[in-house]
Design a protein around this motif. Sequence first.
Motif, short mmCIF file in Angstrom:
data_model
loop_
_atom_site.label_atom_id
_atom_site.label_comp_id
_atom_site.label_asym_id
_atom_site.label_seq_id
_atom_site.Cartn_x
_atom_site.Cartn_y
_atom_site.Cartn_z
N MET A 95 14.40 75.04 57.83
CA MET A 95 15.64 74.54 58.40
C MET A 95 16.81 74.78 57.43
N GLU A 96 16.58 74.55 56.15
CA GLU A 96 17.62 74.79 55.16
C GLU A 96 17.98 76.27 55.10
N ALA A 97 16.96 77.14 55.22
CA ALA A 97 17.21 78.59 55.20
C ALA A 97 18.04 78.98 56.43
N GLU A 98 17.72 78.41 57.60
CA GLU A 98 18.49 78.69 58.81
C GLU A 98 19.93 78.22 58.66
N GLN A 99 20.11 77.02 58.10
CA GLN A 99 21.45 76.49 57.90
C GLN A 99 22.25 77.37 56.94
N LYS A 100 21.57 77.83 55.89
CA LYS A 100 22.24 78.70 54.92
C LYS A 100 22.63 80.02 55.59
N ALA A 101 21.69 80.56 56.40
CA ALA A 101 21.99 81.82 57.08
C ALA A 101 23.18 81.65 58.03
N LYS A 102 23.24 80.55 58.77
CA LYS A 102 24.37 80.29 59.67
C LYS A 102 25.67 80.14 58.88
N ARG A 103 25.60 79.41 57.77
CA ARG A 103 26.78 79.21 56.92
C ARG A 103 27.27 80.55 56.36
N ASP A 104 26.30 81.36 55.90
CA ASP A 104 26.68 82.67 55.37
C ASP A 104 27.29 83.55 56.47
N ALA A 105 26.73 83.45 57.68
CA ALA A 105 27.26 84.24 58.79
C ALA A 105 28.69 83.79 59.11
N ARG A 106 28.93 82.50 59.13
CA ARG A 106 30.29 81.99 59.38
C ARG A 106 31.23 82.46 58.29
N TYR A 107 30.77 82.38 57.05
CA TYR A 107 31.60 82.81 55.92
C TYR A 107 31.93 84.30 56.05
N ALA A 108 30.91 85.12 56.37
CA ALA A 108 31.12 86.56 56.51
C ALA A 108 32.08 86.84 57.68
N ALA A 109 31.94 86.09 58.77
CA ALA A 109 32.83 86.29 59.92
C ALA A 109 34.26 85.92 59.55
N ARG A 110 34.40 84.83 58.81
CA ARG A 110 35.73 84.42 58.39
C ARG A 110 36.35 85.49 57.47
N LYS A 111 35.57 86.03 56.56
CA LYS A 111 36.04 87.07 55.65
C LYS A 111 36.42 88.33 56.45
N ALA A 112 35.56 88.63 57.43
CA ALA A 112 35.84 89.83 58.24
C ALA A 112 37.14 89.66 59.03
N ARG A 113 37.39 88.49 59.56
CA ARG A 113 38.63 88.21 60.30
C ARG A 113 39.83 88.33 59.36
N GLY A 114 39.68 87.88 58.12
CA GLY A 114 40.77 87.93 57.18
C GLY A 114 41.12 89.35 56.77
N LYS A 115 40.20 90.22 56.74
CA LYS A 115 40.46 91.59 56.33
C LYS A 115 41.10 92.39 57.47
#
Length: 117
Positions: A95-115
């Motif tokens: 569950m922690e790995a899934e949460q981390k993966a979701k958090r990383d995906a959100r972070y990557a999406a946010r970074k991608a939107r910013g670029k």
Amino acid sequence: MRGFKEPGFADRQKAAQQARQGILQKFKAQPGPDDPEVVKRRQEREAAAARREQQRLEREAAKAEQKRLEEEAKAAEAARLAREAEEAAARLAEMEAEQKAKRDARYAARKARGKRK
């Protein structure tokens, strides 16, 4: 009616001697150790003692078996609890790995939107 006559020394001595003779006759009237009745009673007592000892051994064996079964049940319960704890830890890690993966995906999406801007 005559008055009470106090027993004298000779009377008391005679009564004591008669009591001792009575005890001696009673003792002599008892059967000896080789009398069939005495032997029979002794054998019955020995048989009863042997039965009691056998029953005691059976009870001890039953208690030992019960204790062994209880220990096996406790060991099985401990193994089950350990297995459940491992499974819970694995689920928590997953569950922690899934949460981390979701958090990383959100972070990557946010970074991608910013670029893109």
